[in-house]
Design a protein around this motif. Structure first.
Motif, short mmCIF file in Angstrom:
data_model
loop_
_atom_site.label_atom_id
_atom_site.label_comp_id
_atom_site.label_asym_id
_atom_site.label_seq_id
_atom_site.Cartn_x
_atom_site.Cartn_y
_atom_site.Cartn_z
N PHE A 126 0.84 -1.20 0.00
CA PHE A 126 0.00 0.00 0.00
C PHE A 126 0.87 1.25 0.00
O PHE A 126 1.96 1.27 0.58
N VAL A 127 0.37 2.30 -0.66
CA VAL A 127 1.12 3.54 -0.82
C VAL A 127 0.22 4.72 -0.48
O VAL A 127 -0.98 4.71 -0.77
N LYS A 128 0.82 5.74 0.14
CA LYS A 128 0.12 7.01 0.32
C LYS A 128 1.05 8.15 -0.05
O LYS A 128 2.24 8.13 0.29
N ILE A 129 0.53 9.12 -0.77
CA ILE A 129 1.31 10.27 -1.23
C ILE A 129 0.97 11.48 -0.37
O ILE A 129 -0.19 11.69 0.02
N VAL A 228 -3.56 3.28 -0.93
CA VAL A 228 -4.07 2.48 -2.04
C VAL A 228 -3.07 1.39 -2.41
O VAL A 228 -1.86 1.52 -2.16
N VAL A 229 -3.58 0.31 -3.00
CA VAL A 229 -2.69 -0.73 -3.53
C VAL A 229 -1.75 -0.10 -4.53
O VAL A 229 -2.14 0.79 -5.31
N ASP A 230 -0.51 -0.53 -4.55
CA ASP A 230 0.53 0.24 -5.25
C ASP A 230 0.27 0.46 -6.74
O ASP A 230 0.62 1.51 -7.29
N TYR A 231 -0.40 -0.47 -7.41
CA TYR A 231 -0.61 -0.28 -8.85
C TYR A 231 -1.60 0.85 -9.14
O TYR A 231 -1.74 1.29 -10.29
N LYS A 232 -2.28 1.34 -8.10
CA LYS A 232 -3.16 2.49 -8.25
C LYS A 232 -2.43 3.80 -7.93
O LYS A 232 -3.05 4.87 -7.93
N PHE A 247 5.19 -2.74 -10.37
CA PHE A 247 4.61 -2.79 -9.04
C PHE A 247 4.85 -4.16 -8.40
O PHE A 247 5.31 -5.09 -9.05
N SER A 248 4.57 -4.24 -7.12
CA SER A 248 4.93 -5.45 -6.37
C SER A 248 4.16 -6.66 -6.87
O SER A 248 2.97 -6.59 -7.20
N ASP A 249 4.84 -7.77 -6.92
CA ASP A 249 4.26 -9.04 -7.37
C ASP A 249 5.01 -10.13 -6.59
O ASP A 249 5.86 -10.83 -7.14
N ILE A 250 4.69 -10.24 -5.31
CA ILE A 250 5.54 -10.99 -4.40
C ILE A 250 4.81 -12.21 -3.86
O ILE A 250 3.83 -12.09 -3.11
#
Length: 280
Positions: A126-129, A228-232, A247-250
């Motif tokens: 997840f990412v927040k700007i 949001v999920v990183d690809y968003k 984006f992450s694919d782990i």
């Protein structure tokens, strides 16, 4: 062939082996990093296969966390393959803890399928700007920032003793890693999320991220606060160098079933440590 646990005395031979199989400037090309990764049996071990000339031809690493041995840095030269060497190396790791893995590549996934491992939902990031940024583009967000960490510097636990890693203690129970060269603060332990966000933005970071298991209930709070999920988001997973759109694919697997409440921490395995956080 001989299979055994490696020691620091093996590092010169390990260096030759790692130089053959890993990109330039890989962290394992330095003794300091190897010592941090594998030098203390409370946190990890390195297992090797040597041929008749006493050259290292196979390696399995294990990072210890959450009561599991997370398998990393696996490579066997052609002469080792199909001879049961990998099973012997895994057995050495299993003697410490039950086995698990993240971030397996296509070959690794095929191997684990053949070994009948259990594959779980992929890890999520997840990412927040920073809300102060009005023009949200990768160039505006993933750029160097000048931040003053001061008394918030933190290196009191093994994870934060990683060479060249800059740890930060935002509040009593929130720890993160500064990646200011690309504007980001990468959360490791989350406590008071609102307070952590406010302090991160005050320090001057452009974005934050957090990677965890799909079943981590902390995700509910992240989503409620606009993560949001990183690809968003515009912030890619690979940041050194920046790879836009990656984006992450782990993956996340274990040899034996885990408790349904088990949550993968960022310090487990090497999915949130080598490369994506800092390359030497």
């Amino acid at each position: 062939m001989t299979v055994r646990e490696a020691t620091l005395l093996d590092y010169d031979s390990l260096y030759v082996f790692f130089k053959k199989i890993y990109r330039e400037n890989h962290p394992l090309h330095t003794k300091e990093f190897w010592q941090w990764q594998y030098g203390d049996e409370k946190f990890g071990r390195s297992f090797i296969c040597l041929n008749e000339s006493n050259q290292i031809v196979g390696h399995v690493g294990a990072n210890f966390g959450g009561g599991l041995a997370w398998i990393i840095n696996v490579y066997l030269e052609e002469e080792c393959r199909g001879k049961g060497i990998l099973s012997k190396l895994y057995a050495l790791a299993r003697a410490y803890y039950p086995l698990a893995a993240t971030a397996a590549n296509e070959a690794g996934l095929g191997l684990y399928r053949n070994m009948r491992w259990i594959r779980y939902h992929d890890l999520v990031r997840f990412v927040k700007i920073n809300p102060k940024i009005s023009n949200v583009t990768i160039d505006n967000v993933c750029k160097p920032v000048n931040v003053f960490i001061g008394e918030k510097l933190h290196n009191e636990t093994h994870y934060f003793k990683q060479p060249h890693l800059k740890g930060i203690k935002l509040n009593e129970d929130t720890l993160a890693v500064s990646q200011e060269e690309v504007g980001g603060l990468r959360m490791v332990d989350l406590g008071n999320l609102e307070d952590a966000e406010n302090k991160g933005w005050e320090i001057g970071f452009n974005w934050m991220d957090y990677i965890t298991s799909w079943n981590d209930l902390k995700i509910k709070e992240l989503e409620a606060r606009g993560w949001v999920v990183d690809y968003k988001s515009v912030v890619p997973w690979r940041l050194n160098p920046i790879e836009e759109g990656y984006f992450s694919d782990i993956t996340f697997l274990s040899e034996e079933p885990l408790d349904k409440n088990f949550v993968v921490h960022r310090s487990f395995s090497d999915h949130g440590r080598i490369g994506s956080i800092k390359r030497i």
